[in-house]
Design a protein around this motif. Structure first.
Motif, short mmCIF file in Angstrom:
data_model
loop_
_atom_site.label_atom_id
_atom_site.label_comp_id
_atom_site.label_asym_id
_atom_site.label_seq_id
_atom_site.Cartn_x
_atom_site.Cartn_y
_atom_site.Cartn_z
N LEU A 93 -18.63 -7.77 64.66
CA LEU A 93 -17.88 -6.53 64.82
C LEU A 93 -18.22 -5.54 63.70
O LEU A 93 -18.35 -4.34 63.95
CB LEU A 93 -16.38 -6.84 64.82
N THR A 94 -18.38 -6.02 62.50
CA THR A 94 -18.74 -5.16 61.38
C THR A 94 -20.10 -4.51 61.60
O THR A 94 -20.27 -3.29 61.40
CB THR A 94 -18.77 -5.97 60.06
N ILE A 95 -21.07 -5.31 62.01
CA ILE A 95 -22.42 -4.79 62.25
C ILE A 95 -22.41 -3.73 63.35
O ILE A 95 -23.04 -2.67 63.22
CB ILE A 95 -23.37 -5.95 62.63
N MET A 96 -21.67 -3.98 64.43
CA MET A 96 -21.66 -3.05 65.55
C MET A 96 -21.08 -1.69 65.15
O MET A 96 -21.67 -0.64 65.43
CB MET A 96 -20.86 -3.64 66.72
N LEU A 97 -19.91 -1.70 64.52
CA LEU A 97 -19.27 -0.43 64.18
C LEU A 97 -20.09 0.37 63.18
O LEU A 97 -20.13 1.61 63.25
CB LEU A 97 -17.87 -0.68 63.64
N LEU A 98 -20.76 -0.30 62.28
CA LEU A 98 -21.63 0.40 61.32
C LEU A 98 -22.79 1.06 62.06
O LEU A 98 -23.17 2.21 61.76
CB LEU A 98 -22.15 -0.59 60.28
N ALA A 99 -23.35 0.37 63.03
CA ALA A 99 -24.46 0.94 63.81
C ALA A 99 -23.99 2.16 64.63
O ALA A 99 -24.72 3.16 64.73
CB ALA A 99 -25.04 -0.12 64.75
N TRP A 100 -22.78 2.08 65.21
CA TRP A 100 -22.26 3.24 65.96
C TRP A 100 -22.23 4.48 65.08
O TRP A 100 -22.56 5.58 65.53
CB TRP A 100 -20.86 2.96 66.47
N SER A 101 -21.80 4.30 63.84
CA SER A 101 -21.69 5.42 62.93
C SER A 101 -23.03 6.10 62.71
O SER A 101 -23.15 7.33 62.78
CB SER A 101 -21.11 4.94 61.59
N VAL A 102 -24.06 5.30 62.47
CA VAL A 102 -25.39 5.85 62.22
C VAL A 102 -25.95 6.54 63.46
O VAL A 102 -26.49 7.66 63.40
CB VAL A 102 -26.34 4.73 61.75
#
Length: 422
Positions: A74-83
């Motif tokens: 979940l952490t990896i996914m949300l960080l990618a959405w931001s970028v």
């Protein structure tokens, strides 16, 4: 207890962001199509591109969460959405938009099954559907209740800045999740079944479950109901403006009322299903029949929209239909994890992937259907609604008649006992 519901709130907010990311392109459809001079077929292709890797990543990403943990994924996914959302400022044409949407879809694909898997660690089966319904309610908030804000942002700031703001919100979620998010309960009773080590399964023991009749029926009904979600995401704003003749502002308020209303009904349906499960301890009575009958009824309601086109009737029909459609996305989870409790991430990912296949073919097919009617856009949209309603009625009936998970589970357990004795 507090931490359990705190996790639900975090995942609810993540779902808000997830669906806002999905829907913002639909709300910006008119200015984007005008800026880049896109046809309906090209817009359908662009909408479809979001799902090109969405399905694959949904399957393999959620299965990967069984290895690295749902919290980390979940952490990896949300960080990618931001970028990725911040990349809107670099887009100069159709191909740039497609690349951006493909990348976003790849990292958003695993969110729903991963969040469902995470919730299942914190709640017992008889309370699972209600908890998941709260998390999934974030989809309505992100896609519809927030519609006036998204429309206002697009009108006042432009679609690029609105995309960028959503990226910043994703980053804020990641910071808070790293600080407060937990992977599973340590001492609460609800987590006892999750804390113990589950036996590893070989592929020879897994694929028969994925090919079983109950799971195939799940995949069919998920495909048809996800088609509705994709239609709503990609074409509802344009339908409301071009066919129902609402202004963009009216369209935003329409979507907001629709989202606020159907999400309440969806939660009530999930609560009712949990009550049935507590009473009968039957997946078929509590999950299958509620989901199947609701899908048939929603198909009939969508069909009626091609006959009665008054905005108030359209609103009422869509509230009822969408509530029953979205209940399917909640009720199937408890069925699936009961079929394969040892690999929840895998089976939830495969089921979600089958649903998301509708995201690949749905927008393109809908765009072709609408454009097939030529200049008569109302007729084209009605054709697309009739096709969608037919899918719902047929798969709802098939699911109700042939999905019998309780009998399958009893049969497999009995067979396993015979093999161990032998």
């Amino acid at each position: 207890m507090f931490m359990r519901w705190g996790i639900v709130v975090f995942l609810f907010l993540g779902m808000v962001i997830n669906f806002a990311d999905k829907m913002v392109a639909g709300y910006a459809a008119v200015p984007i199509m005008e800026e880049f001079n896109l046809t309906y077929t090209q817009w359908g292709l662009l909408s479809s591109s979001f799902f090109w890797l969405f399905m694959i990543s949904g399957i393999f990403g959620s299965a990967f969460s069984d290895r690295i943990g749902t919290r980390n994924l979940l952490t990896i996914m949300l960080l990618a959405w931001s970028v990725i959302q911040s990349g809107a400022f670099l887009v100069t044409g159709l191909y740039g938009l497609i690349i951006m949407r493909v990348a976003l879809g790849a990292f958003e694909g695993p969110y729903s099954p991963t969040s469902n898997n995470h919730v299942s660690k914190w709640f017992p089966p008889e309370r699972l559907s209600f908890a998941i319904s709260i998390v999934n309610a974030g989809g309505a908030v992100g896609s519809m209740i927030c519609a006036p804000l998204l429309v206002l942002g697009i009108q006042e700031l432009g679609w690029r800045h609105t995309f960028g703001i959503l990226g910043a919100i994703s980053l804020a979620w990641v910071v808070m999740w790293i600080w407060l998010g937990k992977d599973k309960p340590v001492s609460e009773n609800a987590g006892k079944t999750e804390v113990k080590t589950m036996p590893k399964l070989k592929w020879s023991e897994t694929y028969p479950v994925l090919l079983s009749r109950p799971f195939v029926m799940i995949c069919l009904i998920l495909f048809s109901t996800y088609w509705v979600l994709v239609w709503t995401q990609s074409f509802l704003p344009t339908y409301l403006v071009k066919v129902i003749h609402l202004t963009p502002t009216e369209m935003g308020y329409f979507s907001s009322i629709l989202g606020a209303s159907y999400v309440v009904l969806t939660i009530l349906i999930a609560w009712y299903s949990d009550r049935l499960f507590q009473k009968h301890n039957s997946l078929r009575k509590a999950r299958v029949m509620v989901a199947g009958i609701g899908t048939v009824l929603s198909g009939a309601l969508y069909c009626s929209m091609t006959i009665i086109t008054h905005p108030i009737y359209i609103l009422i029909a869509m509230i009822l239909a969408k509530a029953m459609v979205h209940a399917v996305f909640i009720l199937w989870v408890s069925i699936a994890v009961s079929l394969l409790p040892e690999r929840k991430g895998l089976i939830l990912g495969v089921g979600t992937g089958c649903a998301q296949f509708a995201g690949i073919v749905g927008p393109v097919a809908t765009g072709l259907i609408v454009q097939f009617a030529g200049t008569n856009e109302a007729l084209g949209f009605n054709y697309s609604i009739l096709f969608m309603s037919s899918l719902l009625v047929v798969t709802g009936l098939v699911f109700s008649l042939f999905c019998k998970p309780d009998a399958y589970i009893r049969k497999t357990v009995h067979h396993s006992e015979e093999v161990s004795v032998g």
